[in-house]
Design a protein around this motif. Structure first.
Motif, PDB file in Angstrom:
ATOM      1  N   UNK A  19       2.561  -2.727   2.210  1.00  0.00           N
ATOM      2  CA  UNK A  19       1.667  -2.418   1.093  1.00  0.00           C
ATOM      3  C   UNK A  19       1.351  -3.697   0.340  1.00  0.00           C
ATOM      4  N   UNK A  20       0.066  -3.894   0.042  1.00  0.00           N
ATOM      5  CA  UNK A  20      -0.384  -5.017  -0.762  1.00  0.00           C
ATOM      6  C   UNK A  20      -1.206  -4.482  -1.925  1.00  0.00           C
ATOM      7  N   UNK A  21      -1.452  -5.336  -2.910  1.00  0.00           N
ATOM      8  CA  UNK A  21      -2.220  -4.897  -4.058  1.00  0.00           C
ATOM      9  C   UNK A  21      -2.972  -6.032  -4.729  1.00  0.00           C
ATOM     10  N   UNK A  22      -3.903  -5.647  -5.607  1.00  0.00           N
ATOM     11  CA  UNK A  22      -4.679  -6.603  -6.392  1.00  0.00           C
ATOM     12  C   UNK A  22      -4.927  -6.005  -7.775  1.00  0.00           C
ATOM     13  N   UNK A 156     -12.919   1.208   7.283  1.00  0.00           N
ATOM     14  CA  UNK A 156     -11.867   0.255   7.597  1.00  0.00           C
ATOM     15  C   UNK A 156     -10.643   0.901   8.240  1.00  0.00           C
ATOM     16  N   UNK A 157     -10.563   2.240   8.156  1.00  0.00           N
ATOM     17  CA  UNK A 157      -9.388   2.965   8.667  1.00  0.00           C
ATOM     18  C   UNK A 157      -8.087   2.447   8.041  1.00  0.00           C
ATOM     19  N   UNK A 158      -8.199   1.970   6.795  1.00  0.00           N
ATOM     20  CA  UNK A 158      -7.028   1.540   6.046  1.00  0.00           C
ATOM     21  C   UNK A 158      -6.915   2.401   4.790  1.00  0.00           C
ATOM     22  N   UNK A 159      -5.761   3.004   4.594  1.00  0.00           N
ATOM     23  CA  UNK A 159      -5.565   3.808   3.391  1.00  0.00           C
ATOM     24  C   UNK A 159      -5.605   2.895   2.173  1.00  0.00           C
ATOM     25  N   UNK A 160      -6.507   3.199   1.252  1.00  0.00           N
ATOM     26  CA  UNK A 160      -6.712   2.369   0.071  1.00  0.00           C
ATOM     27  C   UNK A 160      -6.895   3.259  -1.145  1.00  0.00           C
ATOM     28  N   UNK A 161      -6.280   2.870  -2.253  1.00  0.00           N
ATOM     29  CA  UNK A 161      -6.465   3.565  -3.522  1.00  0.00           C
ATOM     30  C   UNK A 161      -6.927   2.574  -4.571  1.00  0.00           C
ATOM     31  N   UNK A 162      -7.795   3.060  -5.463  1.00  0.00           N
ATOM     32  CA  UNK A 162      -8.317   2.217  -6.534  1.00  0.00           C
ATOM     33  C   UNK A 162      -8.196   2.920  -7.873  1.00  0.00           C
ATOM     34  N   UNK A 163      -7.960   2.121  -8.911  1.00  0.00           N
ATOM     35  CA  UNK A 163      -7.949   2.591 -10.292  1.00  0.00           C
ATOM     36  C   UNK A 163      -8.864   1.643 -11.061  1.00  0.00           C
ATOM     37  N   UNK A 164      -9.907   2.178 -11.707  1.00  0.00           N
ATOM     38  CA  UNK A 164     -10.924   1.364 -12.369  1.00  0.00           C
ATOM     39  C   UNK A 164     -11.105   1.816 -13.809  1.00  0.00           C
ATOM     40  N   UNK A 165     -11.395   0.861 -14.684  1.00  0.00           N
ATOM     41  CA  UNK A 165     -11.617   1.178 -16.091  1.00  0.00           C
ATOM     42  C   UNK A 165     -12.528   0.125 -16.702  1.00  0.00           C
ATOM     43  N   UNK A 175      -6.021  -2.236  -7.054  1.00  0.00           N
ATOM     44  CA  UNK A 175      -6.160  -1.757  -5.675  1.00  0.00           C
ATOM     45  C   UNK A 175      -4.805  -1.800  -4.995  1.00  0.00           C
ATOM     46  N   UNK A 176      -4.486  -0.734  -4.285  1.00  0.00           N
ATOM     47  CA  UNK A 176      -3.343  -0.714  -3.373  1.00  0.00           C
ATOM     48  C   UNK A 176      -3.865  -0.423  -1.983  1.00  0.00           C
ATOM     49  N   UNK A 177      -3.326  -1.111  -0.993  1.00  0.00           N
ATOM     50  CA  UNK A 177      -3.790  -0.924   0.376  1.00  0.00           C
ATOM     51  C   UNK A 177      -2.594  -0.894   1.314  1.00  0.00           C
ATOM     52  N   UNK A 178      -2.611   0.117   2.174  1.00  0.00           N
ATOM     53  CA  UNK A 178      -1.559   0.237   3.177  1.00  0.00           C
ATOM     54  C   UNK A 178      -1.961  -0.564   4.399  1.00  0.00           C
ATOM     55  N   UNK A 179      -1.168  -1.565   4.721  1.00  0.00           N
ATOM     56  CA  UNK A 179      -1.488  -2.447   5.818  1.00  0.00           C
ATOM     57  C   UNK A 179      -0.966  -1.885   7.136  1.00  0.00           C
ATOM     58  N   UNK A 180      -1.539  -2.333   8.256  1.00  0.00           N
ATOM     59  CA  UNK A 180      -1.016  -1.902   9.561  1.00  0.00           C
ATOM     60  C   UNK A 180       0.462  -2.233   9.686  1.00  0.00           C
ATOM     61  N   UNK A 181       1.216  -1.330  10.265  1.00  0.00           N
ATOM     62  CA  UNK A 181       2.662  -1.518  10.386  1.00  0.00           C
ATOM     63  C   UNK A 181       2.986  -2.761  11.198  1.00  0.00           C
ATOM     64  N   UNK A 182       3.881  -3.571  10.647  1.00  0.00           N
ATOM     65  CA  UNK A 182       4.340  -4.773  11.334  1.00  0.00           C
ATOM     66  C   UNK A 182       5.640  -4.453  12.084  1.00  0.00           C
ATOM     67  N   UNK A 183       5.664  -4.791  13.330  1.00  0.00           N
ATOM     68  CA  UNK A 183       6.845  -4.509  14.148  1.00  0.00           C
ATOM     69  C   UNK A 183       7.890  -5.612  13.967  1.00  0.00           C
ATOM     70  N   UNK A 193       4.466   3.714   0.980  1.00  0.00           N
ATOM     71  CA  UNK A 193       3.090   4.001   0.573  1.00  0.00           C
ATOM     72  C   UNK A 193       3.002   5.186  -0.385  1.00  0.00           C
ATOM     73  N   UNK A 194       3.501   6.367  -0.046  1.00  0.00           N
ATOM     74  CA  UNK A 194       3.393   7.472  -1.014  1.00  0.00           C
ATOM     75  C   UNK A 194       4.115   7.181  -2.324  1.00  0.00           C
ATOM     76  N   UNK A 195       5.185   6.436  -2.268  1.00  0.00           N
ATOM     77  CA  UNK A 195       5.917   6.137  -3.496  1.00  0.00           C
ATOM     78  C   UNK A 195       5.120   5.187  -4.387  1.00  0.00           C
ATOM     79  N   UNK A 196       4.521   4.143  -3.800  1.00  0.00           N
ATOM     80  CA  UNK A 196       3.738   3.203  -4.592  1.00  0.00           C
ATOM     81  C   UNK A 196       2.520   3.883  -5.213  1.00  0.00           C
TER      82      UNK A 196
END
Length: 301
Positions: A19-22, A156-165, A175-183, A193-196
């Motif tokens: 998970x990454x964010x901005x 993008x087929x990437x789960x992404x959530x946004x909060x704007x104001x 922005x939070x984005x779920x990145x492809x799983x790293x092996x 992801x669900x927790x974040x």
């Protein structure tokens, strides 16, 4: 952690999680937009959200270029447009008609609308051309954030959530984005992801608008292992210039320009984004169609 910086984009990631964010915060750059346009509050806030979203989205790109975020509809808002470069220089505007004060939600403002995102990748060499990619989706949900999440999920087929104001003082977003799983053995938190997202959903508009990125992250994710990177600057910058206006006038044709001169004595052009005013007299117009660029620019403040 890095300290607060206004007009900035802050990137962060969760250690041991995909998970990454901005977080983006606009204040001086946002006020420059409002100094040039007088919008009803509901449209002001929508434009602020669009500008914050554009900076967040440009932060996800891996190439140098420009992103254009566009809303079109058959309702009171006919066009919303924001441009942001990979150097985080942005500008934006909204066109509307009629009374919008009673409109609540994106669908009420747009009616039947579409959301379009255009990406322009700068050429890597002299012989290469600008590459353009565009995605268009129907506006879904009753907020800009929901429509963008729908777009990103499908394109993008990437789960992404946004909060704007946005308000009259600032425009912000996260922005939070779920990145492809790293092996790798380091990525072990499968429930991250669900927790974040659950934690981020508790953020309030007032917090996004007034708090620095490090404090927002601490409030939301203080039990998580988060790495926050140094903030990147964001600024309002219009790409208009006398040369660009000249090129546009050439496309309209000499006959059209002479007609305007005959009627008005001058050809006057105002940039819709920054309200910069340009004037061309008969000598300037003659030079345009003689293939000569006027030497003395008339850029009025």
């Amino acid at each position: 952690m890095p300290q607060f910086e206004s007009d900035s984009l802050s990137n962060f990631l969760f250690e041991n999680a995909d998970v990454r964010g901005e977080i983006v915060h606009l204040d001086a750059s946002w006020k420059k937009v409002l100094d040039r346009h007088e919008y009803p509050p509901v449209l002001r806030n929508l434009l602020g959200e669009m500008m914050a979203a554009a900076v967040l989205l440009i932060g996800t790109l891996k190439f140098k270029g420009k992103l254009t975020l566009q809303l079109k509809g058959d309702g009171p808002v006919t066009l919303g447009l924001v441009e942001c470069t990979s150097d985080r220089l942005l500008r934006g505007l909204i066109h509307w008609q009629g009374d919008v004060d009673q409109c609540v939600g994106l669908l009420a403002l747009l009616g039947k609308g579409v959301l379009a995102i255009t990406l322009e990748q700068e050429p890597q060499g002299k012989k290469e051309k600008v590459e353009r990619y565009q995605g268009i989706v129907e506006v879904m949900g009753d907020s800009l954030a929901q429509s963008l999440e729908h777009y990103l999920q499908n394109s993008e087929q990437l789960e992404t959530r946004l909060w704007l104001a946005a308000d009259v003082q600032a425009a912000s977003g996260m922005l939070l984005q779920r990145m492809p799983t790293q092996q790798t053995e380091n990525i072990v938190d499968e429930d991250a992801w669900p927790r974040m997202v659950h934690l981020a959903d508790t953020v309030k508009d007032a917090e996004l608008l007034s708090l620095p990125a490090n404090e927002i992250i601490h409030r939301l994710f203080h039990e998580e292992d988060v790495r926050l990177f140094s903030a990147l600057p964001v600024a309002f910058r219009c790409a208009c210039s006398r040369e660009r206006v000249q090129n546009t006038l050439r496309m309209l044709g000499e006959e059209e320009m002479q007609s305007v001169l005959l009627e008005q004595g001058l050809v006057s052009v105002d940039c819709e984004f920054c309200r910069q005013h340009y004037e061309f007299d008969a000598v300037d117009v003659a030079a345009l169609f003689a293939g000569v660029i006027a030497a003395a620019p008339k850029k009025l403040q």
